[in-house]
Design an enzyme around this catalytic site. Structure first.
Site, PDB file in Angstrom:
ATOM      1  CB  CYS A   1      -2.897  30.484   5.156  1.00  0.00           C
ATOM      2  SG  CYS A   1      -1.833  29.036   5.223  1.00  0.00           S
TER       3      CYS A   1
ATOM      4  CG  HIS B   1      -6.360  28.212   3.024  1.00  0.00           C
ATOM      5  ND1 HIS B   1      -6.008  29.438   2.516  1.00  0.00           N
ATOM      6  CD2 HIS B   1      -5.215  27.520   3.150  1.00  0.00           C
ATOM      7  CE1 HIS B   1      -4.696  29.473   2.330  1.00  0.00           C
ATOM      8  NE2 HIS B   1      -4.192  28.320   2.717  1.00  0.00           N
TER       9      HIS B   1
ATOM     10  CD  GLU C   1      -9.319  30.773   1.853  1.00  0.00           C
ATOM     11  OE1 GLU C   1      -9.530  30.923   3.070  1.00  0.00           O
ATOM     12  OE2 GLU C   1      -8.177  30.790   1.349  1.00  0.00           O
TER      13      GLU C   1
HETATM   14  N1  GLN Z   1       3.784  30.011   2.858  1.00  0.00           N
HETATM   15  C1  GLN Z   1       3.143  29.675   4.070  1.00  0.00           C
HETATM   16  C2  GLN Z   1       3.404  28.241   4.473  1.00  0.00           C
HETATM   17  O1  GLN Z   1       3.794  27.452   3.667  1.00  0.00           O
HETATM   18  C3  GLN Z   1       1.654  29.930   3.996  1.00  0.00           C
HETATM   19  C4  GLN Z   1       0.946  29.111   2.983  1.00  0.00           C
HETATM   20  C5  GLN Z   1      -0.417  29.622   2.639  1.00  0.00           C
HETATM   21  O2  GLN Z   1      -0.734  30.776   2.858  1.00  0.00           O
HETATM   22  N2  GLN Z   1      -1.238  28.778   2.046  1.00  0.00           N
HETATM   23  O3  GLN Z   1       3.245  27.884   5.616  1.00  0.00           O
END
Ligand code: GLN
Length: 572
Positions: free
Chosen positions: A386, A549, A551
């Site tokens: 992410c 994600h 995970e």
């Molecule tokens: N801060 C980033 C976004 O909002 C990544 C978010 C995250 O890693 N879950 O896009």
């Protein structure tokens, strides 16, 4: 008819009620039953989305975009099913539904009261969540005696009356402390918990005794007398090396058969634990050892358990351990140390792989970017999750495409090169959607580029086939269509969960690809907007980032493809 198992806690929380619930689910699955699980969180928050990760641990994301307590993650990791957000009940949700209904005139002149309206709404939700399953586990958060649990216990007792006792069984998970100054296991708190539970009209059918050591015969006898249940139903569950051994240990005490007796069920198949046993052995008898650095941000906040804010990443790595028979030593590194002291970056050469996990905000960002640069330049396997993908793209834009000052607008609103940005079209769509907010939440389809490393990973782990099945089902449910977007018939599609706001800015894609970074997967909106889902650098051994994600979809028997590939590369 669905059978219910209510799991409640005694003495203290945090002793593994969730993992016990998940293990019981796994056991019943082995006997051929379809199983789901519900987590009750008695707090007033509507969901876990706004809880502080450093206090509450990581926020778990469901396929349907729920931001939930991590116990749902435990269930999925053991049972391997996708649990929807409606399986997490909070007091906030219950009250909101009732008040909304009252305001809408749905109660027609009735006095709306704690009893029966609150328990009725709880029961309605429990029944809804259980639909279509042979067995539904209900885990009540906290411990017996908490004021906030009263309505839930009342509802469960009332469910018993409606269903008949043969269709519901109660399990008390309790803790037996061994005070260090006397070195003796004490049963008194458990006795108190049994008494408190009985005040709610509930007598436990099973008592699961957690403790540092196994329960001995003398103490078992004491509990037997106090609870007035057969000692066969008092089960010892001492601390062990890995949570994944718990189903096996419970089975040694014939948990499965005892549950079937209690619930008047006949086994649908003979359990076969060989595969599970093998995986557990892989975890505990590794033949190789590697070192992985997780360069994150939450490291310097208060007294929390760090591993908890990245629990799913930790677990995903365990799943790789089990399947690849490798011991993974994780080092949690605060990215800020690289900002204060860039010479420390050299220390990263001691690792077989580097993970940059998800995150929000501006702190520690430059440190993370330096760590990614170090991984790329020294060909150390790198996995970006992410924010990790976003920052790897920024790093590449700055240092390979020479776009000086390139950034994400989350960090620098006025950057000349907004490589990562909130897409206007995206913002509008998300704001209009009934999911509210501006976050991209839940499972989204990603089309994978032919001949990409990512496609290879999803194919060799057989996730492609599983996701194809899932896609078919999602297509049937019209309300989730927007997560599928435009699907390319000739290309393979996978589903991963998301929780983020920013995206790769389409304006820079060509320029970045020209320099060798490949955008190997994308989600295409029905309006034609393409959201980048994966990056990879073919010239490195493993330099992959994912906007999702992964995970959140890893389990012991099916490790997540990006993690699996990353660990394999790290082992080479
Ligand atoms: N801060 C980033 C976004 O909002 C990544 C978010 C995250 O890693 N879950 O896009």
């Amino acid at each position: 008819m669905t059978k219910f198992i209510a799991v409640v806690g005694g003495v203290i929380s945090g002793v593994g009620k969730g993992v016990t619930t998940a293990s019981v689910g796994k056991i019943l699955q082995e006997y051929g039953f379809s199983v789901t699980a519900v987590k009750i969180d008695p707090y007033m928050n509507y969901d876990a989305g706004t809880l502080r990760p450093t206090e509450h641990g990581e926020v778990w994301v469901t396929d349907d975009g729920g931001e939930i307590d991590q116990d749902l993650g435990n269930y999925e990791r053991f049972i391997g099913i996708n649990i929807p957000k409606k399986n997490n009940l909070t007091t906030g949700q219950i009250y909101k539904t009732i008040i909304d209904k009252e305001r809408a005139g749905k109660y027609l002149g009735e006095t709306v009261q704690f009893i029966p309206h609150v328990p009725n709404e709880i029961k309605r939700r429990l029944r809804e969540a259980s639909q279509g399953y042979d067995v539904c586990l209900i885990e009540v958060g906290g411990t017996i005696g908490d004021f906030e649990n009263i309505a839930y216990l009342f509802a469960i007792k009332s469910l018993e009356r409606e269903l008949g006792k043969e269709n519901i069984t109660y399990m008390l998970v309790t803790y037996l402390p061994i005070p260090s100054h006397i070195e003796e296991m004490k049963t008194k708190p458990t006795q108190q918990a049994i008494r408190l539970l009985s005040e709610n009209g509930i007598l436990p059918d099973f008592i699961i005794c957690r403790g540092h050591k196994p329960l001995d015969a003398i103490r078992k006898k004491k509990i037997e007398v106090m609870a007035n249940i057969d000692k066969d139903y008092i089960i010892s569950e001492p601390d062990i090396d890995t949570i994944y051994r718990i189903p096996l240990d419970l089975e040694k005490e014939k948990m499965g058969e005892k549950l079937l007796t209690q619930l008047h069920l006949k086994a649908k198949k003979k359990p076969d634990w060989n595969h599970w046993k093998n995986l557990v052995n892989g975890l505990t008898n590794a033949t190789k050892e590697i070192k992985i650095a997780i360069v994150g941000k939450y490291v310097d906040v208060g007294d929390f358990t760090l591993a908890d804010s990245y629990l799913s990443i930790n677990q995903s790595l365990s799943h790789c351990s089990a399947n690849l028979k490798v011991k993974i030593n994780i080092e949690w590194i605060d990215s800020k140390i690289y900002e204060a002291n860039p010479s420390k970056l050299k220390g990263l050469s001691a690792f077989n792989g580097i993970i940059i996990p998800g995150g929000f905000g501006t702190s520690g960002i430059e440190g993370k970017i330096s760590a990614i640069k170090y991984a790329r330049e020294n060909n150390i396997p790198f996995l970006g999750l992410c924010y990790g993908l976003q920052l790897a793209t920024v790093e590449f834009a700055r240092n390979v495409c020479n776009l000086e000052g390139a950034n994400t607008t989350e960090v620098d609103e006025n950057t000349k090169y907004p490589i990562i940005d909130v897409l206007e079209s995206q913002k509008k769509i998300l704001e209009e959607s009934k999911y509210g907010g501006t976050m991209r939440l839940g499972a989204y389809a990603a089309t994978l580029k032919k001949n990409s490393q990512v496609l290879k990973l999803y194919t060799e782990t057989k996730r492609i086939d599983k996701d194809e099945e899932l896609l078919k089902n999602l297509k049937k449910k019209k309300d989730q269509d927007f997560r599928l977007g435009v699907l390319q018939k000739s290309q393979k599609t996978i589903l991963e969960r998301h929780r983020h706001r920013y995206e790769v800015n389409p304006k820079f894609i060509q320029q970045i690809e020209d320099k060798g970074l490949v955008f190997s997967g994308y989600h295409e909106r029905t309006d034609g907007t393409k959201l980048m889902e994966f990056i990879e650098l073919p010239k490195n051994k493993f330099h992959i980032g994912t906007q999702g994600h992964p995970e959140f979809k890893s389990n012991l028997e099916e490790p997540s493809p990006p993690f699996f590939g990353f660990i394999k590369a790290a082992m080479e």
